[in-house]
Each structure stands twice: as structure tokens, then as C-alpha cells.
Design a protein around this motif. Structure first.
Motif, PDB file in Angstrom:
ATOM      1  N   ASN A  54       0.833  -1.219   0.000  1.00 18.43           N
ATOM      2  CA  ASN A  54       0.000   0.000   0.000  1.00 18.43           C
ATOM      3  C   ASN A  54       0.865   1.266   0.000  1.00 18.43           C
ATOM      4  O   ASN A  54       0.391   2.355   0.291  1.00 18.43           O
ATOM      5  CB  ASN A  54      -0.991   0.005   1.164  1.00 18.43           C
ATOM      6  CG  ASN A  54      -0.313  -0.048   2.513  1.00 18.43           C
ATOM      7  OD1 ASN A  54       0.913  -0.035   2.599  1.00 18.43           O
ATOM      8  ND2 ASN A  54      -1.101  -0.107   3.564  1.00 18.43           N
ATOM      9  N   LYS A  76      -0.578  11.581  -5.667  1.00 17.33           N
ATOM     10  CA  LYS A  76      -0.937  11.435  -4.243  1.00 17.33           C
ATOM     11  C   LYS A  76      -2.438  11.230  -4.011  1.00 17.33           C
ATOM     12  O   LYS A  76      -2.847  10.327  -3.294  1.00 17.33           O
ATOM     13  CB  LYS A  76      -0.442  12.676  -3.485  1.00 17.33           C
ATOM     14  CG  LYS A  76      -0.201  12.419  -2.024  1.00 17.33           C
ATOM     15  CD  LYS A  76       0.657  13.524  -1.407  1.00 17.33           C
ATOM     16  CE  LYS A  76      -0.186  14.431  -0.565  1.00 17.33           C
ATOM     17  NZ  LYS A  76       0.510  15.630  -0.117  1.00 17.33           N
ATOM     18  N   ARG A  77      -3.255  12.094  -4.613  1.00 16.93           N
ATOM     19  CA  ARG A  77      -4.709  12.010  -4.418  1.00 16.93           C
ATOM     20  C   ARG A  77      -5.257  10.641  -4.783  1.00 16.93           C
ATOM     21  O   ARG A  77      -6.029  10.039  -4.065  1.00 16.93           O
ATOM     22  CB  ARG A  77      -5.403  13.017  -5.326  1.00 16.93           C
ATOM     23  CG  ARG A  77      -5.965  14.272  -4.789  1.00 16.93           C
ATOM     24  CD  ARG A  77      -6.711  14.234  -3.519  1.00 16.93           C
ATOM     25  NE  ARG A  77      -6.245  15.300  -2.660  1.00 16.93           N
ATOM     26  CZ  ARG A  77      -6.417  16.596  -2.932  1.00 16.93           C
ATOM     27  NH1 ARG A  77      -7.080  16.975  -3.987  1.00 16.93           N
ATOM     28  NH2 ARG A  77      -5.937  17.518  -2.139  1.00 16.93           N
ATOM     29  N   GLU A  78      -4.823  10.170  -5.972  1.00 16.58           N
ATOM     30  CA  GLU A  78      -5.344   8.895  -6.455  1.00 16.58           C
ATOM     31  C   GLU A  78      -4.822   7.731  -5.625  1.00 16.58           C
ATOM     32  O   GLU A  78      -5.518   6.729  -5.442  1.00 16.58           O
ATOM     33  CB  GLU A  78      -5.019   8.705  -7.936  1.00 16.58           C
ATOM     34  CG  GLU A  78      -5.894   9.561  -8.829  1.00 16.58           C
ATOM     35  CD  GLU A  78      -5.511   9.444 -10.291  1.00 16.58           C
ATOM     36  OE1 GLU A  78      -5.426   8.306 -10.771  1.00 16.58           O
ATOM     37  OE2 GLU A  78      -5.270  10.495 -10.916  1.00 16.58           O
ATOM     38  N   GLN A  80      -4.291   7.940  -2.428  1.00 18.08           N
ATOM     39  CA  GLN A  80      -5.143   7.955  -1.232  1.00 18.08           C
ATOM     40  C   GLN A  80      -6.463   7.240  -1.505  1.00 18.08           C
ATOM     41  O   GLN A  80      -6.971   6.494  -0.664  1.00 18.08           O
ATOM     42  CB  GLN A  80      -5.397   9.402  -0.786  1.00 18.08           C
ATOM     43  CG  GLN A  80      -4.198  10.000  -0.066  1.00 18.08           C
ATOM     44  CD  GLN A  80      -4.303  11.505   0.122  1.00 18.08           C
ATOM     45  OE1 GLN A  80      -5.285  12.127  -0.274  1.00 18.08           O
ATOM     46  NE2 GLN A  80      -3.284  12.085   0.726  1.00 18.08           N
ATOM     47  N   GLU A  81      -7.027   7.459  -2.694  1.00 17.16           N
ATOM     48  CA  GLU A  81      -8.255   6.764  -3.074  1.00 17.16           C
ATOM     49  C   GLU A  81      -8.038   5.257  -3.144  1.00 17.16           C
ATOM     50  O   GLU A  81      -8.822   4.470  -2.625  1.00 17.16           O
ATOM     51  CB  GLU A  81      -8.773   7.275  -4.430  1.00 17.16           C
ATOM     52  CG  GLU A  81      -9.529   8.580  -4.348  1.00 17.16           C
ATOM     53  CD  GLU A  81     -10.619   8.558  -3.279  1.00 17.16           C
ATOM     54  OE1 GLU A  81     -11.460   7.640  -3.303  1.00 17.16           O
ATOM     55  OE2 GLU A  81     -10.587   9.440  -2.396  1.00 17.16           O
ATOM     56  N   ARG A  83      -5.829   3.475  -1.668  1.00 14.81           N
ATOM     57  CA  ARG A  83      -5.569   2.882  -0.354  1.00 14.81           C
ATOM     58  C   ARG A  83      -6.850   2.537   0.400  1.00 14.81           C
ATOM     59  O   ARG A  83      -6.850   1.710   1.295  1.00 14.81           O
ATOM     60  CB  ARG A  83      -4.756   3.858   0.500  1.00 14.81           C
ATOM     61  CG  ARG A  83      -3.275   3.802   0.214  1.00 14.81           C
ATOM     62  CD  ARG A  83      -2.569   4.847   1.030  1.00 14.81           C
ATOM     63  NE  ARG A  83      -1.129   4.754   0.902  1.00 14.81           N
ATOM     64  CZ  ARG A  83      -0.316   5.706   1.335  1.00 14.81           C
ATOM     65  NH1 ARG A  83      -0.787   6.786   1.918  1.00 14.81           N
ATOM     66  NH2 ARG A  83       0.997   5.557   1.211  1.00 14.81           N
ATOM     67  N   LYS A  84      -7.945   3.212   0.046  1.00 17.29           N
ATOM     68  CA  LYS A  84      -9.208   2.931   0.737  1.00 17.29           C
ATOM     69  C   LYS A  84      -9.679   1.505   0.460  1.00 17.29           C
ATOM     70  O   LYS A  84     -10.470   0.962   1.221  1.00 17.29           O
ATOM     71  CB  LYS A  84     -10.274   3.946   0.322  1.00 17.29           C
ATOM     72  CG  LYS A  84      -9.932   5.311   0.878  1.00 17.29           C
ATOM     73  CD  LYS A  84     -10.931   6.384   0.582  1.00 17.29           C
ATOM     74  CE  LYS A  84     -10.462   7.654   1.274  1.00 17.29           C
ATOM     75  NZ  LYS A  84     -10.567   8.845   0.496  1.00 17.29           N
TER      76      LYS A  84
ATOM     77  N   GLN B 125      -3.068   6.893   7.453  1.00 18.67           N
ATOM     78  CA  GLN B 125      -2.526   7.037   6.087  1.00 18.67           C
ATOM     79  C   GLN B 125      -2.823   5.797   5.253  1.00 18.67           C
ATOM     80  O   GLN B 125      -3.127   5.896   4.074  1.00 18.67           O
ATOM     81  CB  GLN B 125      -1.022   7.265   6.142  1.00 18.67           C
ATOM     82  CG  GLN B 125      -0.668   8.662   6.577  1.00 18.67           C
ATOM     83  CD  GLN B 125       0.824   8.857   6.539  1.00 18.67           C
ATOM     84  OE1 GLN B 125       1.550   8.238   7.320  1.00 18.67           O
ATOM     85  NE2 GLN B 125       1.285   9.681   5.627  1.00 18.67           N
ATOM     86  N   SER B 126      -2.716   4.626   5.906  1.00 23.19           N
ATOM     87  CA  SER B 126      -2.977   3.389   5.168  1.00 23.19           C
ATOM     88  C   SER B 126      -4.438   3.316   4.734  1.00 23.19           C
ATOM     89  O   SER B 126      -4.782   2.593   3.820  1.00 23.19           O
ATOM     90  CB  SER B 126      -2.609   2.165   6.010  1.00 23.19           C
ATOM     91  OG  SER B 126      -3.661   1.831   6.892  1.00 23.19           O
ATOM     92  N   GLY B 128      -5.971   5.892   3.582  1.00 25.07           N
ATOM     93  CA  GLY B 128      -6.150   6.901   2.543  1.00 25.07           C
ATOM     94  C   GLY B 128      -6.522   8.278   3.058  1.00 25.07           C
ATOM     95  O   GLY B 128      -7.132   9.064   2.343  1.00 25.07           O
ATOM     96  N   SER B 130      -6.287  12.103   3.829  1.00 25.74           N
ATOM     97  CA  SER B 130      -5.539  13.235   3.295  1.00 25.74           C
ATOM     98  C   SER B 130      -4.920  13.977   4.471  1.00 25.74           C
ATOM     99  O   SER B 130      -5.217  13.685   5.634  1.00 25.74           O
ATOM    100  CB  SER B 130      -6.476  14.167   2.531  1.00 25.74           C
ATOM    101  OG  SER B 130      -7.360  14.783   3.437  1.00 25.74           O
TER     102      SER B 130
END
Lengths: 351, 220
Positions: A54, A76-78, A80-81, A83-84, B125-126, B128, B130
Motif C-alpha cells: 500500500n 498522491k490524491r489517487e 489515497q483513493e 488505499r481505501k 494514512q494506510s 487513505g 488526506s
């Protein structure tokens, strides 16, 4: 279907101005629906490898592809998405101590901006799944280690992840709690079919829940394959050490038992249905021989029952050997052993 | 004993002290908290670690903190005039009080954030999170007891700072203690005003401790 693809991952970091290679050109494929174990001694790089999936650790070189998306190429933004959809649980749980059980599980849903009514229902379902109904308003400090890990598992599953990463998830728990958490993970795997990657230094964790396993040493994968193959026929020295076996030898201590120099010793492994059948007694009776069990384990390996024993056979040579042949015919693994050093009771595999 | 002073003046001074301390504590938190978050985020091991930026911020904070308050009070007169429109009086005293206390609070906040379990930050962080979600949903709630205790320490420190604001006509109990008690040798005034300040400190500490305890209790 391939779910996780680590391609040529090298991870180098500076430690006191000296470069340390944590991962050395590691390539790994993990199929969707698998429970994949990564095992090794401390410092082997297994946690770093997991955290690369991840991108909590950014590799110096190489590509990470999860569910068809190359994470290493995402802004970065994508990331973060993305990682969800990758759940993660940790050795020390890492719950928000200022939030209740309910709020902790709701946390990733809030991050994903799930509407609160929908999130509430989801939290209820998740707490039921991990067996924590009635604990909604408790704070982490009021829970036991096992309960905290259950909260963490519920939290990691909140956004329907495609994979659940488990970083030494049972290493801080006692054996009984470890078992209950492993049972829960298997249960979740059956119900949700979520792929799991399990990092551990305990072979028993791998043998109880994993289907495939990779053995790591010094930042490299030295051996991988099906759990049954790797655990029963380990090839690398590390895997043997993790299993408590020495090269070509089986450590055994039989206090008060005298193993004669001409004893007919063997290691017998029964897998699957055979493990629970009375096959040993039947074969012994048919050939008119008897045996003594010197050591033995009955456990589950890669989801299948197995038993592993060291037996000392009594009877004439021909009958005993006929019995061994018969056992091999029905599917048991039988390997003759020889006493390596009488004083230390070490058995040497001869065939 | 109280030759030149009335109870009315003492009451007035008490209110002035409360007013100055309350407003400047709020100001110090409003300015210091974002600065503390910034220091934490770009500091060593922070989520947005940036060594040069951290060092610049750190030096600025240290400079303001090492200037004696009485000098800050005078040095800031032009800025105070620009913000408040005057350089004397209670309102004018609030500006240097805020400027002096904000970096102090920023350091306390930074330390409180560092005490948040880094594993929890990593877990977020893991999932997601911000950087804003990390600040508002993890750092602020997890560091809350420390942030509240820090605000209490800042408020108590501001009570003694505010005593010096008499130099620019700031008023308050401390000013009374210095002008009447110390400079005119009116021991009674000095003892009474000092006693009132001690009571004030005790009350603030008690309220702050209760608030911090309220949030920390369930976390242990």
C-alpha cells in the motif's frame, strides 16, 4: 486472477550514512482470493514488503500493481483513493484512543465520505461480523488485546477492501487469543472472499491459515509455494530453521526411551482425510507389527488436517518394510530415520 | 493601608486581567495551534518532513520566545498601533501578549502532537487519509488532553506577563501591584493584588485540569 504484482522491488534506506538494502529485487505474484503468508526472521524484510503493497514504504525501484492499478505511478490524491480499498491491521492495533469502538470502525467510512446513516448500518454489520456487538460505546483502553484486534479488523474491512494486509497481527497476543483471531480471519475469508497477505515470524500462523507462503531472508524471497509443499518439504535453510528442523535431521527428545541402534524408525506424515483415519493401526495389524509413537503433531495445514509423527516400529525387518510400503501406497509420506547421535537423540533422514 | 486605592479599582483591575488573559490566550491558541501543527508535520519524522522549512520555523519561534517580554512590548508598539489603532490601554496590551505567547503555545502543541502514537497516524494514512483529514480527525482529537493542558499553562503564564503591560498602560492586577505596591511601598496593595493573582491562577489551573482530565480519563 492476479491481484497483487510486485515487480522488481528494491528498497534501500540510509541508516547512519550507510545504505541498508531492506528489499533486494523482489518479485511476487498474489492471486485474488488467496491467503498468502510471508514468513522470515526479524529483519528479513517481510514487514517492509507488506508495507510496500500500500506504499507506506516507497520502494527505491520497482513497480507495485494492485487490482490492475499501478500504485507506484499514481499521483498522491489517487493513491489515497486506492488505499481505501486496501485494508491493513497491525501488531499493536493502532486504534484511535480518543474514539469509541463505533467511531473507530466508522473512521475509514468518514474518510471515504460515506453518508452517516449508511455508515451506521455498516458499522453495526461489521461489529457483528467480528463478534463485538454491545461494545459500541467502549473506548479502546477498556478492551483486551484480542478485542482491540477485532475492532482493527472491522475497521480494515469497512470500505470493502480487495485485500487485507496483516502485519504481525497476532504477535502481541497470547496463544488462545491468537487462535481466536486466526479463526476469525479464516471465517472472514470464507464469508467475504477477501484476499489476505499475512506477515508473521510464526510458522504456526502460516500452517493454520495460509494457502501459499513466501519465505524471506535478507531482503529476498528464498522459497515460495503451496503451504503444504513448503512446510513438509522445506528446501531453504531458513524455512528449515523456522520449522525447527536442521538440515537433513529431525530434532527429537524422547526422555526415558531407549532407541536401539538397530531400531526401525520412520517419520510418517498423513495428510487430509488420511490424518483422521485409523490407517496406521490397520496396516500394523495386517502385517503383524507394532509401533511406538515417539513424537507427534496433529494440526491443520493449508486448510487440510495433517498429522506428523516419529514412529519406532517393532517386528521383523521384512514385515516392517512391507508395512511402510503399504502406507506409501495409501498416500502417506514415510521416510526412514536413523539415530544420528545417540546422546542427543537426533534423527537423520536416510531415504 | 490603602491610601490611594479603592476597592472599585481593584475590582476594575481584576476584570482587566481576566479580559487580557482570556483574549490573549484565545489569540495565542488561534495562532499557535496552526503553527504547532505545521512544526509537527514538517518536523523530523513528520508526515510532510521538510528539514529546511522546519529549521526556519523553529528559529523564528525560538527568537520570539527568547526576547524578554518587556522588550517585545516596546518593540511591537508600531504593529500594535496599526492593528488596534492605539499603543496604550488594555486592548493594546493584548497584541504583544498574543505575539509572545503564540510561539510558546506552538511548541507545547508540537510536543502534544509528537506524543500521538505514530502507528495511529500511519494507520490513518494506510486508510487513505488526506493531510487535512489527518489533522482534524486524528491529530487534534488524539492530542486533545495535551492541547488543553498546554492552553492552561499558557493562560497561567499570561497572567504574569500581563503584569508587565502596565508599562504601556495595560492595567490589570499586576500593574496595580507594581505601581502601588512596589513603587509606592504600599505593602497592603501588593499583598492583596498578589493574593488575587494567586487565586486566579489556582482557578484557571483547576478548570484546565478538569477539562484535560475529562478527555484523558476514558483513554487510559
Amino acid at each position: 486472477m492476479l491481484l497483487i504484482w510486485l515487480d522488481g522491488i528494491t528498497h534501500v534506506y540510509e541508516s547512519g550514512n550507510r545504505p541498508v538494502v531492506a528489499l533486494d529485487d523482489v518479485t511476487l505474484h498474489i492471486e485474488a482470493g488467496d491467503i498468502f503468508g510471508v514468513i522470515g526472521f526479524s529483519g528479513a524484510g517481510k514487514s517492509t514488503l507488506l508495507r510496500t503493497i500500500n506504499l507506506l514504504e516507497k520502494p527505491s525501484r520497482g513497480r507495485v500493481v494492485v487490482d490492475g492499478r499501478e500504485l507506484t505511478a499514481l499521483p498522491k490524491r489517487e493513491l489515497q483513493e486506492a488505499r481505501k480499498r486496501i485494508g491493513m491491521i497491525f501488531q499493536h492495533f493502532h486504534l484511535l484512543k480518543s474514539a469509541t469502538v463505533e467511531e473507530n470502525v466508522q473512521f475509514p467510512l468518514a474518510l471515504a465520505k460515506v453518508p452517516s446513516q449508511k455508515a451506521k448500518r455498516r458499522v453495526e454489520d461489521l461489529l457483528a461480523l467480528v463478534g463485538l456487538e454491545g461494545y459500541e460505546k467502549h473506548y479502546p483502553a477498556q478492551l483486551s488485546g484480542g478485542q482491540k484486534q477485532r475492532v482493527a479488523i472491522a475497521r480494515a474491512l469497512a470500505n470493502d477492501p480487495v485485500v487485507l494486509l496483516c502485519d504481525e497481527a497476532t504477535s502481541a497476543l497470547d496463544p488462545e487469543t491468537t487462535q481466536s483471531i486466526l479463526d476469525l480471519l479464516v471465517d472472514i475469508h470464507q464469508k467475504l472472499g477477501v484476499t489476505m497477505v499475512v506477515v508473521t515470524h510464526e510458522m504456526s500462523v502460516v500452517s493454520r491459515i495460509c494457502r501459499h507462503v513466501a519465505v524471506m531472508e535478507q531482503g529476498k524471497i528464498v522459497e515460495q509455494g503451496g503451504v503444504i509443499d513448503v512446510l513438509l518439504e522445506p528446501k531453504s535453510a531458513v524455512a528449515k530453521r523456522l520449522l525447527g528442523k536442521r538440515d537433513g535431521q529431525l530434532a527429537g527428545r524422547f526422555p526415558g526411551y531407549e532407541v536401539k541402534p538397530d531400531a526401525l524408525l520412520c517419520e510418517a506424515i498423513l495428510l487430509g482425510d488420511l490424518a483422521y483415519s485409523p490407517v496406521l493401526a490397520q496396516v500394523a495389524a495386517t502385517h503383524g507389527v507394532t509401533f511406538t509413537i515417539l513424537s507427534g503433531t496433529v494440526d491443520v495445514l493449508g486448510g487440510k488436517p495433517y498429522s506428523h509423527m516419529v514412529l519406532d516400529w517393532h517386528g521383523d525387518l521384512d514385515s516392517v518394510q512391507a508395512a511402510w510400503r503399504r502406507l506409501r501406497d495409501v498416500g502417506a509420506k514415510v521416510r526412514p530415520l536413523r539415530l544420528a547421535a545417540a546422546g542427543e537423540f537426533e534423527l537423520e533422514v536416510t531415504g | 493601608m490603602f491610601s490611594d486605592i479603592t476597592w472599585g479599582q481593584i475590582g476594575q483591575a481584576s476584570l482587566e486581567t481576566l479580559y487580557m488573559v482570556a483574549l490573549s490566550t484565545i489569540g495565542a491558541v488561534v495562532l499557535g495551534l496552526p503553527l504547532g501543527i505545521w512544526l509537527y508535520l514538517c518536523g523530523p519524522g513528520g508526515v510532510a518532513a521538510n528539514r529546511p522549512l522546519y529549521q526556519v520555523l523553529s528559529v523564528v519561534v525560538n527568537i520570539v520566545r527568547s526576547v524578554p517580554f518587556i522588550i517585545l512590548l516596546i518593540a511591537l508598539i508600531p504593529i500594535t498601533e496599526w492593528i488596534v489603532g492605539t499603543s496604550i490601554g488594555v486592548n493594546a496590551a493584548i497584541v504583544p501578549l498574543v505575539v509572545g505567547a503564540a510561539p510558546f503555545y506552538a511548541r507545547i502543541a508540537e510536543t502534544s502532537f509528537r506524543e500521538v502514537d505514530p502507528g495511529v497516524v500511519e494507520a490513518a494514512q494506510s486508510m487513505g487519509a488526506s493531510i487535512w483529514q489527518l489533522i482534524f480527525r486524528v491529530l487534534l482529537p488524539e492530542a486533545r488532553p495535551g492541547l488543553i493542558s498546554g492552553a492552561t499553562i499558557t493562560a497561567v503564564t499570561l497572567i504574569s506577563y500581563s503584569a508587565m503591560s502596565g508599562v504601556i498602560g495595560g492595567g490589570g492586577l499586576g500593574d496595580l501591584a507594581v505601581r502601588y505596591g512596589y513603587e509606592r511601598f504600599e505593602t497592603g496593595v501588593m499583598l492583596l493584588t498578589t493574593a488575587l493573582m494567586i487565586v486566579l491562577v489556582e482557578i484557571m489551573q483547576w478548570v484546565g485540569d478538569r477539562a484535560a482530565y475529562h478527555f484523558a480519563r476514558r483513554e487510559r
